[in-house]
Design a protein around this motif. Structure first.
Motif, PDB file in Angstrom:
ATOM      1  N   GLY A 171       1.205   5.239  -4.307  1.00  0.00           N
ATOM      2  CA  GLY A 171       2.381   5.801  -4.948  1.00  0.00           C
ATOM      3  C   GLY A 171       2.797   4.900  -6.088  1.00  0.00           C
ATOM      4  N   PRO A 172       3.888   5.223  -6.788  1.00  0.00           N
ATOM      5  CA  PRO A 172       4.349   4.373  -7.882  1.00  0.00           C
ATOM      6  C   PRO A 172       4.575   2.932  -7.410  1.00  0.00           C
ATOM      7  N   ASN A 173       4.009   1.989  -8.165  1.00  0.00           N
ATOM      8  CA  ASN A 173       4.178   0.572  -7.860  1.00  0.00           C
ATOM      9  C   ASN A 173       3.569   0.186  -6.506  1.00  0.00           C
ATOM     10  N   GLN A 174       2.556   0.953  -6.076  1.00  0.00           N
ATOM     11  CA  GLN A 174       1.925   0.677  -4.779  1.00  0.00           C
ATOM     12  C   GLN A 174       0.399   0.621  -4.936  1.00  0.00           C
ATOM     13  N   PRO A 175      -0.114  -0.377  -5.664  1.00  0.00           N
ATOM     14  CA  PRO A 175      -1.567  -0.480  -5.836  1.00  0.00           C
ATOM     15  C   PRO A 175      -2.246  -0.885  -4.534  1.00  0.00           C
ATOM     16  N   ILE A 176      -3.470  -0.394  -4.346  1.00  0.00           N
ATOM     17  CA  ILE A 176      -4.280  -0.771  -3.186  1.00  0.00           C
ATOM     18  C   ILE A 176      -5.447  -1.611  -3.696  1.00  0.00           C
ATOM     19  N   PRO A 177      -5.526  -2.882  -3.314  1.00  0.00           N
ATOM     20  CA  PRO A 177      -6.575  -3.746  -3.871  1.00  0.00           C
ATOM     21  C   PRO A 177      -7.956  -3.393  -3.334  1.00  0.00           C
ATOM     22  N   PRO A 178      -8.969  -3.449  -4.187  1.00  0.00           N
ATOM     23  CA  PRO A 178     -10.337  -3.245  -3.708  1.00  0.00           C
ATOM     24  C   PRO A 178     -10.883  -4.508  -3.055  1.00  0.00           C
ATOM     25  N   GLU A 179     -11.817  -4.332  -2.146  1.00  0.00           N
ATOM     26  CA  GLU A 179     -12.488  -5.461  -1.498  1.00  0.00           C
ATOM     27  C   GLU A 179     -13.849  -5.643  -2.148  1.00  0.00           C
ATOM     28  N   SER A 180     -14.081  -6.836  -2.722  1.00  0.00           N
ATOM     29  CA  SER A 180     -15.333  -7.107  -3.416  1.00  0.00           C
ATOM     30  C   SER A 180     -16.353  -7.838  -2.563  1.00  0.00           C
ATOM     31  N   ASN A 181     -15.945  -8.284  -1.402  1.00  0.00           N
ATOM     32  CA  ASN A 181     -16.856  -9.022  -0.519  1.00  0.00           C
ATOM     33  C   ASN A 181     -17.488  -8.046   0.471  1.00  0.00           C
ATOM     34  N   PRO A 182     -18.754  -7.682   0.295  1.00  0.00           N
ATOM     35  CA  PRO A 182     -19.362  -6.681   1.183  1.00  0.00           C
ATOM     36  C   PRO A 182     -19.456  -7.134   2.631  1.00  0.00           C
ATOM     37  N   TYR A 183     -19.469  -8.442   2.860  1.00  0.00           N
ATOM     38  CA  TYR A 183     -19.557  -8.930   4.229  1.00  0.00           C
ATOM     39  C   TYR A 183     -18.243  -8.702   4.969  1.00  0.00           C
ATOM     40  N   GLU A 184     -17.135  -8.799   4.243  1.00  0.00           N
ATOM     41  CA  GLU A 184     -15.844  -8.441   4.832  1.00  0.00           C
ATOM     42  C   GLU A 184     -15.771  -6.941   5.073  1.00  0.00           C
ATOM     43  N   VAL A 185     -16.307  -6.151   4.134  1.00  0.00           N
ATOM     44  CA  VAL A 185     -16.336  -4.699   4.307  1.00  0.00           C
ATOM     45  C   VAL A 185     -17.149  -4.335   5.543  1.00  0.00           C
ATOM     46  N   PHE A 186     -18.302  -4.950   5.693  1.00  0.00           N
ATOM     47  CA  PHE A 186     -19.167  -4.697   6.852  1.00  0.00           C
ATOM     48  C   PHE A 186     -18.428  -4.994   8.147  1.00  0.00           C
ATOM     49  N   ASN A 187     -17.768  -6.149   8.214  1.00  0.00           N
ATOM     50  CA  ASN A 187     -17.062  -6.530   9.438  1.00  0.00           C
ATOM     51  C   ASN A 187     -15.921  -5.567   9.741  1.00  0.00           C
TER      52      ASN A 187
END
Length: 441
Positions: A171-187
């Protein structure tokens, strides 16, 4: 990279969620139809790359149905029948910041940046975060009720926190950060997978028992309801039958290949990280862990270098070179072609997963865009868009669409939302000055 493949299992909670327990346990909640005609889930993926393109090398030649891909898009030749190349759309003006800063928000939200001094750009440009909700999150609010993860936000070497590096907004002023570490994504995605196939079969049997009970209860209630509520209940029963079908035809949830941890921030591993993130994304969707995702390479104003292409120039600086600098134009063409190769890899992964008489690609909408049309003039016209996948037969693919009247890309956002089941949406985004979907799409 040394990799080991595992056999999967879900926890009880994750399996029930992944198989639609949210649907099964809420018989009177109106649900958007988030499945394609063949019963498989509809999915949405937004891809973002930076600094505009080299238009003459990006634009196809020919007609709508008989066209030849240009050098930049040539890696998509194997998927020519699965794409729609869209030329001539613009981002509407408005909001704070400069065009680099505001491009990601405009792309995914149809909305500019909020005013503020939290972030600064070139010259006197300053802004806050984005001022709207991105279309992935609109879909996530509905489809996410049926999956363990409402959405997935991935990046490749996204390291700073500012509007240039945020594509997804709740929503407005509510960014969702991307995860760039695939090992964290995997876990995060697959930590509950294990080795015992018997566990999965037992949980699937338990799920059938739950469905049998719910169906019996709802069918007994049917005659006592008003016509309006019976309509909702019939839709719910249809969802239960679809869950039963999916139980009888479970997806292949072998874990994606992952092994010895590499430095995910290193330039030398950039391409490996890009493809590993895509493998995780596709397997998450194949396992119905999520149905919507965003994917961002580095962020707008990207200063990424590409030494494996034979040069070390930063992308952003190259994009500022004049049109007469042939060497820079060739390097920018190579960079953009590399991003097309990554898109082709994603489409190959989606197309490798069978679903009914087709593949996951048939039931997925993939949209690739940019924050600019042309890097050295920072234009918000002729934004390069490629739409891929069938979206559950929502779009006629294998086409090149060109628009001479410079329509806002908000029309494209409306088209995508309509294809996902939001039939009542006729405009989208604070900067939308039109109505309805993109003509001809």
């Amino acid at each position: 990279m040394t990799r080991k493949r595992f056999n999967p299992k879900f926890s009880r909670r994750s399996l029930l969620l992944g198989l639609g327990a949210g649907v099964g346990m809420a018989p009177f909640v109106p649900l958007l139809e988030s499945k394609a005609a063949d019963g498989f889930p509809k999915r949405l993926i937004l891809l973002f790359s930076a600094n505009g393109t080299i238009y003459n090398n990006w634009r196809p030649t020919g007609t709508q149905h008989d066209f030849t891909l240009g050098p930049i898009l040539s890696p998509l030749e194997p998927f020519k029948d699965d794409i729609v190349v869209i030329d001539g759309l613009r981002f509407n003006a408005g909001g704070a910041g400069n065009n680099h800063m505001s491009g990601p928000s405009k792309f995914s939200c149809g909305t500019g940046l909020l005013s503020g001094n939290e972030f600064t750009g070139g010259g006197d440009a300053s802004s806050g975060w984005g001022g709207g909700k991105s279309i992935d999150q609109v879909y996530a609010e509905v489809a996410g009720k049926e999956t363990p993860f409402s959405s997935l936000e991935l990046g490749v070497r996204v390291r700073s926190a500012n509007p240039r590096t945020r594509l997804s907004y709740a929503g407005p002023n509510q960014p969702i950060p991307p995860e760039s570490n695939p090992y964290e994504v995997f876990n995060r995605l697959f930590s509950e997978f294990g080795h015992e196939k018997e566990v999965l079969e037992r949980l699937r049997a338990d799920r059938r028992s739950v469905i049998d009970v719910v169906k019996a209860q709802t069918e007994r209630t049917h005659a006592q309801l008003s016509a309006h509520d019976r309509h909702k209940l019939d839709a719910h029963l249809g969802s239960l039958r679809e869950i039963e079908r999916r139980l009888d035809n479970p997806v292949n949830c072998d874990l994606p290949v992952i092994g010895d941890e590499l430095d995910w921030e290193a330039t030398a591993n950039y391409e490996t990280m890009s493809q590993l993130q895509m493998e995780l994304l596709v397997m998450a969707m194949a396992c119905d862990l999520t149905r919507t995702a965003t994917f961002m390479w580095n962020g707008s104003t990207s200063g990424q270098t590409y030494p494996w292409l034979g040069f070390d120039d930063e992308h952003h600086y190259l994009s500022h070179e004049g049109d007469s600098n042939t060497a820079a134009q060739n390097k920018l063409t190579a960079i953009n072609t590399w991003h097309t190769e990554q898109l082709a890899y994603l489409l190959e992964l989606l197309d490798s997963v069978p679903e009914g008489d087709g593949t996951m690609l048939d039931n997925t909408i993939v949209l690739w865009g940019n924050e600019l049309g042309k890097g050295n003039t920072h234009t918000h016209v002729k934004i390069p868009f490629v739409l891929a996948g069938g979206g559950g037969a929502a779009f006629e693919t294998g086409r090149f669409l060109t628009y001479d009247n410079d329509p806002p890309h908000n029309r494209l956002l409306v088209s995508i939302l309509n294809a996902l089941g939001f039939d009542d949406i006729n405009s989208y985004g604070e900067l939308d000055n039109g109505s309805g979907p993109l003509p001809g799409l």
